[in-house]
Design a protein around this motif. Structure first.
Motif, PDB file in Angstrom:
ATOM      1  N   TYR A 175      75.424  92.879  83.230  1.00  0.00           N
ATOM      2  CA  TYR A 175      76.479  93.690  82.628  1.00  0.00           C
ATOM      3  C   TYR A 175      75.879  94.950  82.025  1.00  0.00           C
ATOM      4  O   TYR A 175      74.718  94.954  81.589  1.00  0.00           O
ATOM      5  CB  TYR A 175      77.252  92.902  81.560  1.00  0.00           C
ATOM      6  N   TYR A 176      76.688  96.008  81.988  1.00  0.00           N
ATOM      7  CA  TYR A 176      76.253  97.271  81.393  1.00  0.00           C
ATOM      8  C   TYR A 176      77.501  98.022  80.963  1.00  0.00           C
ATOM      9  O   TYR A 176      78.262  98.509  81.798  1.00  0.00           O
ATOM     10  CB  TYR A 176      75.458  98.095  82.408  1.00  0.00           C
ATOM     11  N   HIS A 177      77.736  98.074  79.670  1.00  0.00           N
ATOM     12  CA  HIS A 177      78.966  98.705  79.188  1.00  0.00           C
ATOM     13  C   HIS A 177      78.783  99.111  77.733  1.00  0.00           C
ATOM     14  O   HIS A 177      78.099  98.428  76.970  1.00  0.00           O
ATOM     15  CB  HIS A 177      80.154  97.741  79.315  1.00  0.00           C
ATOM     16  N   GLY A 178      79.384 100.208  77.356  1.00  0.00           N
ATOM     17  CA  GLY A 178      79.379 100.647  75.973  1.00  0.00           C
ATOM     18  C   GLY A 178      80.684 101.343  75.643  1.00  0.00           C
ATOM     19  O   GLY A 178      81.320 101.934  76.520  1.00  0.00           O
ATOM     20  N   VAL A 179      81.090 101.272  74.393  1.00  0.00           N
ATOM     21  CA  VAL A 179      82.283 101.975  73.917  1.00  0.00           C
ATOM     22  C   VAL A 179      81.962 102.603  72.574  1.00  0.00           C
ATOM     23  O   VAL A 179      81.381 101.968  71.694  1.00  0.00           O
ATOM     24  CB  VAL A 179      83.491 101.035  73.787  1.00  0.00           C
ATOM     25  N   GLU A 180      82.372 103.855  72.430  1.00  0.00           N
ATOM     26  CA  GLU A 180      82.103 104.619  71.224  1.00  0.00           C
ATOM     27  C   GLU A 180      83.169 104.401  70.160  1.00  0.00           C
ATOM     28  O   GLU A 180      84.340 104.167  70.472  1.00  0.00           O
ATOM     29  CB  GLU A 180      82.036 106.110  71.560  1.00  0.00           C
ATOM     30  N   HIS A 181      82.741 104.505  68.901  1.00  0.00           N
ATOM     31  CA  HIS A 181      83.644 104.439  67.753  1.00  0.00           C
ATOM     32  C   HIS A 181      83.141 105.410  66.681  1.00  0.00           C
ATOM     33  O   HIS A 181      82.037 105.935  66.776  1.00  0.00           O
ATOM     34  CB  HIS A 181      83.726 103.021  67.212  1.00  0.00           C
ATOM     35  N   ARG A 182      83.942 105.642  65.668  1.00  0.00           N
ATOM     36  CA  ARG A 182      83.655 106.732  64.729  1.00  0.00           C
ATOM     37  C   ARG A 182      82.292 106.574  64.035  1.00  0.00           C
ATOM     38  O   ARG A 182      81.589 107.567  63.846  1.00  0.00           O
ATOM     39  CB  ARG A 182      84.769 106.883  63.705  1.00  0.00           C
ATOM     40  N   ASN A 183      81.916 105.372  63.642  1.00  0.00           N
ATOM     41  CA  ASN A 183      80.578 105.206  63.058  1.00  0.00           C
ATOM     42  C   ASN A 183      79.880 103.965  63.603  1.00  0.00           C
ATOM     43  O   ASN A 183      79.055 103.350  62.933  1.00  0.00           O
ATOM     44  CB  ASN A 183      80.644 105.159  61.526  1.00  0.00           C
ATOM     45  N   SER A 184      80.233 103.616  64.842  1.00  0.00           N
ATOM     46  CA  SER A 184      79.600 102.463  65.472  1.00  0.00           C
ATOM     47  C   SER A 184      79.813 102.537  66.976  1.00  0.00           C
ATOM     48  O   SER A 184      80.561 103.385  67.474  1.00  0.00           O
ATOM     49  CB  SER A 184      80.192 101.153  64.929  1.00  0.00           C
ATOM     50  N   THR A 185      79.152 101.649  67.675  1.00  0.00           N
ATOM     51  CA  THR A 185      79.386 101.471  69.102  1.00  0.00           C
ATOM     52  C   THR A 185      79.155 100.016  69.451  1.00  0.00           C
ATOM     53  O   THR A 185      78.384  99.321  68.785  1.00  0.00           O
ATOM     54  CB  THR A 185      78.452 102.375  69.943  1.00  0.00           C
ATOM     55  N   VAL A 186      79.839  99.552  70.490  1.00  0.00           N
ATOM     56  CA  VAL A 186      79.573  98.228  71.040  1.00  0.00           C
ATOM     57  C   VAL A 186      78.836  98.402  72.361  1.00  0.00           C
ATOM     58  O   VAL A 186      79.270  99.174  73.227  1.00  0.00           O
ATOM     59  CB  VAL A 186      80.869  97.432  71.277  1.00  0.00           C
ATOM     60  N   LEU A 187      77.726  97.698  72.507  1.00  0.00           N
ATOM     61  CA  LEU A 187      76.924  97.725  73.722  1.00  0.00           C
ATOM     62  C   LEU A 187      76.878  96.302  74.276  1.00  0.00           C
ATOM     63  O   LEU A 187      76.445  95.384  73.579  1.00  0.00           O
ATOM     64  CB  LEU A 187      75.503  98.200  73.432  1.00  0.00           C
ATOM     65  N   VAL A 188      77.342  96.120  75.499  1.00  0.00           N
ATOM     66  CA  VAL A 188      77.316  94.803  76.132  1.00  0.00           C
ATOM     67  C   VAL A 188      76.407  94.887  77.345  1.00  0.00           C
ATOM     68  O   VAL A 188      76.661  95.665  78.271  1.00  0.00           O
ATOM     69  CB  VAL A 188      78.724  94.332  76.535  1.00  0.00           C
ATOM     70  N   LEU A 189      75.333  94.081  77.331  1.00  0.00           N
ATOM     71  CA  LEU A 189      74.315  94.144  78.365  1.00  0.00           C
ATOM     72  C   LEU A 189      73.979  92.746  78.871  1.00  0.00           C
ATOM     73  O   LEU A 189      74.249  91.752  78.216  1.00  0.00           O
ATOM     74  CB  LEU A 189      73.036  94.794  77.817  1.00  0.00           C
ATOM     75  N   GLY A 190      73.371  92.687  80.022  1.00  0.00           N
ATOM     76  CA  GLY A 190      72.917  91.416  80.563  1.00  0.00           C
ATOM     77  C   GLY A 190      72.116  91.679  81.829  1.00  0.00           C
ATOM     78  O   GLY A 190      72.101  92.790  82.349  1.00  0.00           O
ATOM     79  N   PRO A 191      71.372  90.708  82.326  1.00  0.00           N
ATOM     80  CA  PRO A 191      71.366  89.319  81.835  1.00  0.00           C
ATOM     81  C   PRO A 191      70.321  89.086  80.755  1.00  0.00           C
ATOM     82  O   PRO A 191      69.325  89.782  80.684  1.00  0.00           O
ATOM     83  CB  PRO A 191      71.013  88.525  83.090  1.00  0.00           C
ATOM     84  N   GLU A 192      70.586  88.092  79.946  1.00  0.00           N
ATOM     85  CA  GLU A 192      69.625  87.632  78.939  1.00  0.00           C
ATOM     86  C   GLU A 192      68.701  86.647  79.642  1.00  0.00           C
ATOM     87  O   GLU A 192      68.932  85.445  79.664  1.00  0.00           O
ATOM     88  CB  GLU A 192      70.364  86.968  77.780  1.00  0.00           C
ATOM     89  N   LEU A 193      67.641  87.160  80.250  1.00  0.00           N
ATOM     90  CA  LEU A 193      66.762  86.332  81.070  1.00  0.00           C
ATOM     91  C   LEU A 193      65.334  86.361  80.544  1.00  0.00           C
ATOM     92  O   LEU A 193      64.886  87.345  79.965  1.00  0.00           O
ATOM     93  CB  LEU A 193      66.762  86.817  82.523  1.00  0.00           C
ATOM     94  N   GLU A 194      64.638  85.303  80.799  1.00  0.00           N
ATOM     95  CA  GLU A 194      63.225  85.216  80.465  1.00  0.00           C
ATOM     96  C   GLU A 194      62.543  84.418  81.575  1.00  0.00           C
ATOM     97  O   GLU A 194      62.992  83.345  81.949  1.00  0.00           O
ATOM     98  CB  GLU A 194      63.039  84.525  79.117  1.00  0.00           C
ATOM     99  N   GLY A 195      61.494  84.983  82.167  1.00  0.00           N
ATOM    100  CA  GLY A 195      60.806  84.297  83.257  1.00  0.00           C
ATOM    101  C   GLY A 195      59.346  84.045  82.925  1.00  0.00           C
ATOM    102  O   GLY A 195      58.829  84.504  81.909  1.00  0.00           O
ATOM    103  N   LEU A 196      58.680  83.328  83.785  1.00  0.00           N
ATOM    104  CA  LEU A 196      57.271  83.023  83.606  1.00  0.00           C
ATOM    105  C   LEU A 196      56.466  83.555  84.782  1.00  0.00           C
ATOM    106  O   LEU A 196      56.863  83.394  85.946  1.00  0.00           O
ATOM    107  CB  LEU A 196      57.053  81.518  83.475  1.00  0.00           C
ATOM    108  N   ALA A 197      55.356  84.200  84.470  1.00  0.00           N
ATOM    109  CA  ALA A 197      54.446  84.661  85.517  1.00  0.00           C
ATOM    110  C   ALA A 197      53.619  83.474  86.019  1.00  0.00           C
ATOM    111  O   ALA A 197      53.669  82.369  85.467  1.00  0.00           O
ATOM    112  CB  ALA A 197      53.535  85.756  84.960  1.00  0.00           C
ATOM    113  N   ALA A 198      52.850  83.730  87.074  1.00  0.00           N
ATOM    114  CA  ALA A 198      52.056  82.649  87.676  1.00  0.00           C
ATOM    115  C   ALA A 198      51.066  82.053  86.685  1.00  0.00           C
ATOM    116  O   ALA A 198      50.727  80.868  86.762  1.00  0.00           O
ATOM    117  CB  ALA A 198      51.334  83.184  88.911  1.00  0.00           C
ATOM    118  N   ASP A 199      50.568  82.885  85.743  1.00  0.00           N
ATOM    119  CA  ASP A 199      49.603  82.382  84.771  1.00  0.00           C
ATOM    120  C   ASP A 199      50.262  81.734  83.565  1.00  0.00           C
ATOM    121  O   ASP A 199      49.594  81.356  82.602  1.00  0.00           O
ATOM    122  CB  ASP A 199      48.676  83.505  84.327  1.00  0.00           C
ATOM    123  N   GLY A 200      51.605  81.609  83.593  1.00  0.00           N
ATOM    124  CA  GLY A 200      52.305  80.948  82.513  1.00  0.00           C
ATOM    125  C   GLY A 200      52.742  81.858  81.387  1.00  0.00           C
ATOM    126  O   GLY A 200      53.405  81.403  80.452  1.00  0.00           O
TER     127      GLY A 200
END
Length: 505
Positions: free
Chosen positions: A240-265
């Motif tokens: 996901y990739y999205h943002g919306v502006e507001h007067r003194n804030s913004t909402v940012l929605v991103l993804g994926p929340e991923l974590e992987g492992l390399a060959a060495d662990g």
């Protein structure tokens, strides 16, 4: 208007809304739920998510009411001086059930994410009165929001416009990263779907990078519109990739929340996710000036009941798209390679998808309300984001070449800020028109710029030759490969390299 939100049925995704309206006079009360939200110029019909709508007086006796439009109710007050409206709001986007930066979500054991514009109706004639928003959330949860807090679970808004321009996240696992730039207190709030900060987000790196592009943007305009600012960041387990502006804030929605492992662990962190965060955050921060305060006249004030047609979204979104990436390079957060990668994406999205479209930027801005956020009929419209950014690039490089970098699009934006940035009663004192923008650009250029507006803004002729003329000034050339895909190449020498560096100075 005093609002209370709760979740009585865990897992149902319905938010129970109560709105109390005091000091009621007259025999009739008109109640309106917004049909759209600022930052997305299309009707979204939030009333389709409302169920079990009922109205009561101060003695908890039901009042007669009827629906007069798709999202407006007429209440017979029968002498009541206080009215309480109760209804349930389905807080997931209809259809694909995905969160975005303009929707709402509530889970009593996870987190709440609320855009009040989705689900808080208003009483006609009461838009400028102060509001409160009480949240029935677990003890110990934190609230991330641009509004002031009355207590741990209650927010205060100066009026309805402020309320619906102030999204919030409430959670027991909310992370906060804080920094200060020129006395502006900034907080980057991060809510991960899996109850932790995503591994790609290093707090020290966020502080360093966000500080740099915030400083660069404030330097461009000279000051910041607000005393504080909040980046409300949701990280999802899906792309996901999205943002919306507001007067003194913004909402940012991103993804994926991923974590992987390399060959060495060892852990592989999502560098791409962090780059996405930088890109959307810089873009949305620029909106704090450009649209939240420098606002088209047609949107001043917002009319939440219907379409607010305007022709200048190429200013609101195109210029912002251009500067969002430019500020990352100017501040040193992006290097040349990172910036060129983002520029190529913009060029490809326009020239490969809409380079021969029949509608101009002004026409496509108007038709945002029709089909602006879907691809639609082939070769019909252009993106105000992508072609708008390319048109901004052309004007910036034209001014820099003509005036040896002593004038640029920066000067156009500063004049817009000085003349249209002031506010009265929480709203822009004066909105700009298409003619205002054109006059300011001509003032900076010392010429009418008819050629530019006729070709790039109100016309639909191919702009590749014009673009390449100005790209050559900074040593670049855009072309197509044998498959018809856009290619961006360096053709410059020492002189063009110097102009390239001065562009980012």
């Amino acid at each position: 208007m005093q609002y209370t939100l709760s979740v009585a049925e865990p897992g149902s995704h319905y938010i129970n809304v109560t709105c109390r309206i005091d000091d009621v006079t007259g025999d009739m009360l008109e109640l309106q739920l917004p049909a759209w939200r600022p930052g997305r110029y299309e009707l979204q019909h939030f009333a389709k998510n409302v169920r079990s709508f009922a109205v009561f007086d101060e003695h908890d006796q039901p009042l007669s009411h009827r629906k007069v439009t798709k999202d407006r109710w007429q209440v017979q007050t029968s002498g009541a001086t206080s009215v309480q409206v109760r209804y349930d709001y389905f807080a997931l986007v209809a259809g694909d059930h995905k969160l975005d930066a303009g929707s709402s979500y509530a889970n009593s054991t996870h987190f709440w994410y609320i855009n009040p514009v989705n689900l808080c109706l208003y009483a006609e004639g009461r838009l400028h009165e102060a509001c409160t928003l009480a949240l029935d959330i677990p003890d110990g949860w934190r609230i991330a929001c641009g509004l002031s807090q009355k207590d741990d679970k209650t927010l205060i808004a100066s009026d309805y416009y402020a309320l619906v321009d102030s999204p919030l996240i409430a959670s027991g696992t909310l992370q906060a990263i804080r920094y200060v730039v020129q006395e502006v207190a900034v907080t980057v709030w991060v809510q991960g779907w899996n109850y932790r900060m995503p591994p790609a987000f290093d707090p020290a790196q966020i502080t360093a990078d966000f500080t740099r592009f915030t400083e660069a943007q404030i330097k461009l305009f000279g000051d910041f519109p607000e005393k504080e600012y909040h980046f409300l960041t949701l990280v999802l387990p899906v792309p996901y990739y999205h943002g919306v502006e507001h007067r003194n804030s913004t909402v940012l929605v991103l993804g994926p929340e991923l974590e992987g492992l390399a060959a060495d662990g060892t852990t592989i962190e999502g560098a791409g996710l962090y780059t996405d965060l930088l890109g959307v955050a810089s873009h949305e921060l620029f909106h704090a000036w450009n649209i939240c305060r420098i606002r088209p006249a047609e949107l001043t004030p917002y009319d939440f009941t219907r379409e607010n047609y305007f022709t200048t979204c190429f200013v609101a979104e195109g210029i912002t798209t251009y500067y969002g990436d430019l500020m990352l390079r100017r501040s040193g957060v992006f290097d040349d390679a990172a910036y060129l990668k983002e520029l190529l994406v913009i060029l490809k999205r326009h020239f490969e998808q809409a380079g021969r479209a029949s509608l101009s930027l002004t026409e496509s801005s108007w038709d945002l309300w029709l089909d602006g956020y879907v691809r639609g009929a082939p070769d019909r419209k252009v993106s105000v984001y992508h072609k708008g950014a390319i048109a901004s690039l052309i004007l910036d490089l034209y001014l820099r070449r003509k005036f040896n970098h002593k004038r640029s699009l920066d000067d156009v934006m500063r004049l817009l800020w000085q003349r249209f940035g002031p506010i009265e009663n929480g709203q822009p004192a004066r909105g700009y028109t298409y003619d205002d923008y054109r006059a300011i650009a001509a003032e900076v250029a010392d010429e009418p710029l008819d050629w530019y507006f006729d070709s790039c803004i109100t016309g639909n002729v191919p702009i590749e030759p014009l673009l390449n003329d100005y790209l050559a000034f900074i040593g670049l050339s855009m072309s197509y490969d044998d498959a018809g895909l856009v290619v961006l190449e360096w053709i410059g020498r020492e002189r063009e390299r110097m102009e390239w560096e001065r562009w980012f100075a």
